[in-house]
Design a protein around this motif. Structure first.
Motif, short mmCIF file in Angstrom:
data_model
loop_
_atom_site.label_atom_id
_atom_site.label_comp_id
_atom_site.label_asym_id
_atom_site.label_seq_id
_atom_site.Cartn_x
_atom_site.Cartn_y
_atom_site.Cartn_z
N ASP A 61 55.28 -20.76 -13.86
CA ASP A 61 55.05 -21.33 -15.18
C ASP A 61 55.34 -20.28 -16.26
N GLY A 63 55.18 -18.12 -19.62
CA GLY A 63 54.06 -17.76 -20.50
C GLY A 63 52.81 -17.36 -19.77
N ILE A 64 52.79 -17.46 -18.43
CA ILE A 64 51.62 -17.07 -17.64
C ILE A 64 51.97 -15.81 -16.86
N SER A 65 51.10 -14.83 -16.92
CA SER A 65 51.31 -13.57 -16.21
C SER A 65 50.75 -13.69 -14.79
N TYR A 66 51.65 -13.73 -13.80
CA TYR A 66 51.24 -13.85 -12.41
C TYR A 66 51.27 -12.50 -11.70
N SER A 79 46.95 -16.06 -11.06
CA SER A 79 46.65 -15.70 -12.44
C SER A 79 45.25 -16.18 -12.73
N GLU A 81 44.66 -18.62 -14.48
CA GLU A 81 44.75 -20.06 -14.60
C GLU A 81 45.08 -20.78 -13.30
N ASN A 82 45.77 -20.08 -12.35
CA ASN A 82 46.40 -20.82 -11.28
C ASN A 82 46.61 -19.97 -10.03
N ASN A 97 43.62 -24.56 -9.25
CA ASN A 97 42.89 -23.65 -10.14
C ASN A 97 41.65 -23.12 -9.43
#
Length: 381
Positions: A61, A63-66, A79, A81-82, A97
């Motif tokens: 995704d 914009g999400i830092s994994y 992350s 979020e996920n 999540n």
């Protein structure tokens, strides 16, 4: 008649000169080719330009830092979020999540432990399935898991600075130690689920010192407690029964009986990263002097003796070890070394790499980019 003999002799001389010239040209061409191959590949076999790859069937995704980790069978992206769990075919098996504000992931074998750093919950996964939810009485500082699913937690104490506890995959507490006035930096448990290593910081005397403390899981009293002045051990890691203690200035090596077997002095160089695999410790140092921006990879045996050195003209962005192989590199280029740091070959991928890790043995790996990943065959063409 004399003129005919003279012509025959002249032809023989010309042919001899021509043959000599051809031999000289052949030797020159061979040397010229070998020289430029050496320039291109640092004296290794030619570049593996097109390794066999399996692209993932998803993209991360935007914009999400994994962050990421691998087990023997799965690739984890996580992350705040996920969580995504990917199988060896590049397909997402789990995508969900978790209520974690600051996820902290550690893996070994086919187990993954996802802890909430600063919180009190941690989730143990075996393969792609959740096996256990731990709810700890104190907030988590760090955590680690061994290949049997046995977990060690460092938590913040109340009447004491820190606690070190070991819980098995069923949630049963097998060991607990309160540090008193010592601040615990890291802890690990060996794959035999018996030996526990603790790195602790002592400031009570007004002089900075560190302790390497080793326990057996069935005893409260440590069998080794070594003190070091002006040293800080940010990490302690078991590889088999060998313990590697990674300090700011030196690395100390212990055997399974708690005896120090070797010391690696960094010689005032900056340590960038480290990894362990088999019976070797791999260290990456920043370049200095005329080599600023470069890095040196060095390997050491359990006695602290150097096995080999590899010089990279760029700073190594990633390092991984598995069996008898080491992967090191940056950008789109990966060098595959043996345990003596001899470069066997190179791999060039079509994406900018954040990381490169061996997966399911030393013949396969996964390359991680900002948008996803690719499984890669680690072999010469």
């Amino acid at each position: 008649m004399k003129n005919t003999v003279y012509q025959k002799k002249s032809h023989k001389v010309l042919w001899s000169i021509l043959i000599v010239l051809l031999i000289i040209l052949a030797v020159f061409a061979a040397v010229f080719f070998a020289y430029f191959v050496q320039l291109d590949t640092n004296g290794t076999t030619p570049l593996n330009d097109s390794p066999a790859v399996i692209p993932m069937e998803f993209e991360l995704d935007p914009g999400i830092s994994y962050k990421h980790a691998v087990t023997d069978s799965y690739l984890f992206f996580y992350s705040a979020e996920n969580i995504k769990i990917v199988n060896s075919s590049g397909k997402v098996e789990q995508d969900f999540n978790l209520p974690l504000s600051s996820p902290y992931l550690t893996s070994r074998g086919n187990y993954v432990l996802i802890a909430d750093k600063g919180g009190r919950k941690a989730y143990l996964f075996h393969g792609a399935e959740q096996e256990m939810l731990f709810e700890l009485p104190e907030s988590i500082i760090s955590a680690s898991v061994n290949s049997k699913g046995c977990c060690v937690f460092v938590t913040k104490g109340e009447s004491h600075k820190c606690s070190v506890s070991v819980l098995d995959q069923k949630g049963e507490e097998k060991f607990r130690w309160n540090s008193g006035g010592l601040y615990v930096l890291d802890a690990d448990i060996s794959d035999n689920s018996r030996d526990i290593a603790v790195s602790a910081l002592n400031t009570s005397s007004g002089v900075l010192s560190s302790n390497i403390i080793l326990f057996s899981i069935d005893k409260e009293t440590p069998f080794t407690n070594d003190s070091f002045e002006d040293e800080l051990f940010a990490a302690v890691r078991y590889s088999g029964t060998t313990l590697y203690c990674i300090g700011e200035n030196k690395a100390y090596i212990y055997n399974g009986y708690g005896k120090q077997t070797g010391v690696v002095d960094y010689a005032d160089r900056e340590l960038l990263s480290y990894n362990t695999g088999g019976d070797a410790l791999a260290l990456v140092f920043a370049g200095s002097g005329l080599s600023i921006g470069a890095s040196d990879v060095e390997t050491y045996n359990v006695k602290g003796e150097m096995l080999g050195q590899f010089h990279s003209v760029q700073e190594a962005a990633f390092l991984d070890c598995r069996g008898g192989r080491i992967a090191v590199g940056s950008g789109r280029m990966v060098s595959i070394l043996n345990t003596k740091c001899k470069e066997e070959f190179q791999i060039s991928l079509d994406m900018d790499l954040l990381d490169f890790m061996f997966f399911r043995g030393e013949a396969r790996a996964v390359g991680i980019s900002a948008s996803g990943a690719q499984f890669v065959a680690v072999s010469k063409n």
